[in-house]
Each structure stands twice: as C-alpha cells, then as structure tokens.
Design an enzyme around this catalytic site. Structure first.
Site, PDB file in Angstrom:
ATOM      1  N   PRO A   1       0.905  -1.156   0.053  1.00 47.23           N
ATOM      2  CG  PRO A   1      -0.801  -1.574   1.675  1.00 47.23           C
ATOM      3  CD  PRO A   1       0.685  -1.915   1.273  1.00 47.23           C
ATOM      4  CD  GLU A   2       3.447   2.575  -4.039  1.00 44.46           C
ATOM      5  OE1 GLU A   2       3.813   3.552  -4.532  1.00 44.46           O
ATOM      6  OE2 GLU A   2       3.909   1.569  -4.656  1.00 44.46           O
TER       7      GLU A   2
ATOM      8  CE  LYS B   1       5.723   3.665   1.281  1.00 43.53           C
ATOM      9  NZ  LYS B   1       6.574   2.713   0.273  1.00 43.53           N
TER      10      LYS B   1
ATOM     11  NE  ARG C   1      14.134  -1.835  -5.711  1.00 45.05           N
ATOM     12  CZ  ARG C   1      14.383  -0.981  -6.344  1.00 45.05           C
ATOM     13  NH1 ARG C   1      13.579  -0.959  -7.771  1.00 45.05           N
ATOM     14  NH2 ARG C   1      15.715  -0.606  -6.639  1.00 45.05           N
TER      15      ARG C   1
END
Length: 294
Positions: free
Chosen positions: A2-3, A57, A269
């Site tokens: 979540p950003e 965040k 990533r």
C-alpha cells in the site's frame, strides 16, 4: 505494498467507520508486530477513536491522545468487519491476523461488534504497529520528507530536493526521507507520466523535466487518491492494479504509444517502464549494475 493513495483511502474509510467509537478490546495474534511496549495495547481499552490521519505510508489512529501507528509494509493489510468473530484472537503462526481491534456497538450481539484486523501474508514479517503518545516518537515517522500532495508542495520545492542529488530519480522518489508516501508502484507510474527514465540522475534533470515530474507527481497521485476515495478496504488492491499504466504490466502494450512495457528485475523487486515514452527507445539492462541511460 500500500502506498499513499491506498493508505489515504484506508484513513478516510476508518474516519467514517471508526471515529467516535470506543475501543472494546485489542487482541494480539503475532507478538512480533508490536514494536513498542509502553503503553501496552490494553491501554486503548475504553478510549474513543478521535481521528485517523496519514503520515506518508503510515496510518495514525488518534485514540484519546494515544496514537496507534500502523505501517502495512509489503504484505500487510487492514480488513474491516461490521461483525468480528466472537472468539478471541489467539496467537498462531498459521493465522494471518496479527492484530485485532474491536469497537463497541451497543446494538451488536456480545463479542460481535465492528472493528478491523491487521493481516500479513507471506514469510517476511514486516508489518509494524507502534502505540505512542506522539507520532514523532517513531523515528520512521519523524524522518519523513514532505508529502507530494500537500497544498504547499510546489515545483520549486521539488527542484530544491532534486538539486545536486546523485540518486537515480526512481530511487529518490521511493526514499521516504525525501518524499513521503511514494513506493515502487507509483514511482513507476509517475516516471512514465513524466516521460523520464528511472535511471536518470535526479540532480541532472533539466528545468522542463522538473516541470513534468512535479506535474506527474501531483496528477498521478491525485487521480489515484480520487479513484480510491470511498471504496471499502477490500476493493482497494484491485482498484490499484486496475489503474496502473506500466507497473505490473510487463509485456503489455503501452497505452500512450503502443510500445511494449519492459521490466528490470532486482533481488527483491522490479520496475516497469516504456522504452519509447521514457528512454528514447533504448532498453535498460536487466541487472542492478546497468549502465545508466537517461
């Protein structure tokens, strides 16, 4: 992960569903999620939720002056329920629920009131919960950079951040001490909208490129916040994926130019970009020590 847009939507959701309610119980399913011990979670019992804010965040529930600060990290999530299970949450290595917050509801059956679970999937346990008297007691919150959607964050503010930086612009956007709230996904989206290579050196951007980057930050994040606003927590992940133009779309067609979206993979990533839109048609080598392309 979540950003900024998803965390803002979660804060908005909790403001409409939790503010004004009294905490009936806090149950811990995974002790490792707690990063503070004084005050203990039980200190929230009987206190009223006054407000819910966002710091980058981080979620911040103000409960009569105590702050329950939550960082969902990569695999954490908040799951709301209008009627939580009556059985108390028990610590278990197999249960994804790390923390449960029960809220009072005089109209609900005993033990079946509303509240939320903090869950975490996978083996990398990075979900973090702090209970403090002041959010600034948490070093990661105290060190946050400016919020790119703050009303006063202008083009010159961004230019000052970029000036002299030797970071690649992708890394700078993800650095929470530089800008608060942008992560891997939205940095890809912002750079695509700004037509900038992720490997461009932040301090070497031309004035017109700084203009585009500032406009992209405001528009991409602003549109994502608007798209997430009003959605229940359970819909936010799918809404985020649906709104991505390059992130997570390796091999698909770029909607802006028709080229193929490409990927650079790292150890933990990956990033996605469009060669035509962002790198003058050149492909970025898929290894960490790639030659810089701007």
């Amino acid at each position: 992960m979540p950003e900024l847009p998803e965390v803002e939507a979660l804060a908005e959701f909790l403001r409409s569903h939790a503010v004004g309610r009294v905490v009936a119980a806090v149950e811990v399913g995974a002790v490792n999620v707690l990063k503070t011990y004084d005050p203990p979670p039980q200190a929230l019992h009987g206190l009223q939720v006054q407000d819910v804010r966002r710091h980058g965040k981080w979620l911040d529930l103000d409960v009569d002056g105590l702050h329950l600060l939550v960082h969902l990290s990569r695999a954490g999530w908040l799951r709301w329920s209008d009627a939580l299970p009556a059985a108390p949450l028990r610590p278990s290595g197999r249960n994804p629920v790390a923390l449960r917050v029960r809220l009072d509801d005089p109209d609900a059956a005993p033990g079946r009131g509303p509240g939320f679970d903090l869950t975490e999937a996978g083996t990398q346990k990075r979900l973090a919960v702090h209970l403090v008297r002041d959010p600034q007691e948490v070093p990661a919150v105290a060190s946050l950079g400016p919020d790119p959607l703050a009303p006063g964050f202008g083009r010159d503010d961004l230019a000052g951040i970029l000036a002299g930086s030797r970071q690649q612009v992708k890394g700078l956007l993800r650095d929470q001490s530089v800008l608060a709230g942008v992560g891997n996904a939205y940095s890809d989206e912002v750079l695509h909208a700004a037509r900038l290579s992720p490997y461009a050196l932040a301090g070497s951007l031309e004035p017109a490129e700084v203009d585009r980057l500032h406009a992209a930050l405001r528009s991409v994040l602003g549109e994502a916040v608007a798209a997430a606003s009003g959605r229940p927590a359970k819909e936010l992940k799918d809404a985020k994926r649906a709104g991505m133009r390059v992130h997570g779309r390796t091999g698909e067609t770029c909607g802006a130019c028709g080229d193929v979206v490409r990927e650079v993979s790292f150890a933990d990533r990956s990033l996605q970009y469009c060669p035509t839109c962002q790198t003058g048609g050149r492909l970025l080598a898929d290894r960490r020590l790639s030659r810089l392309l701007r």
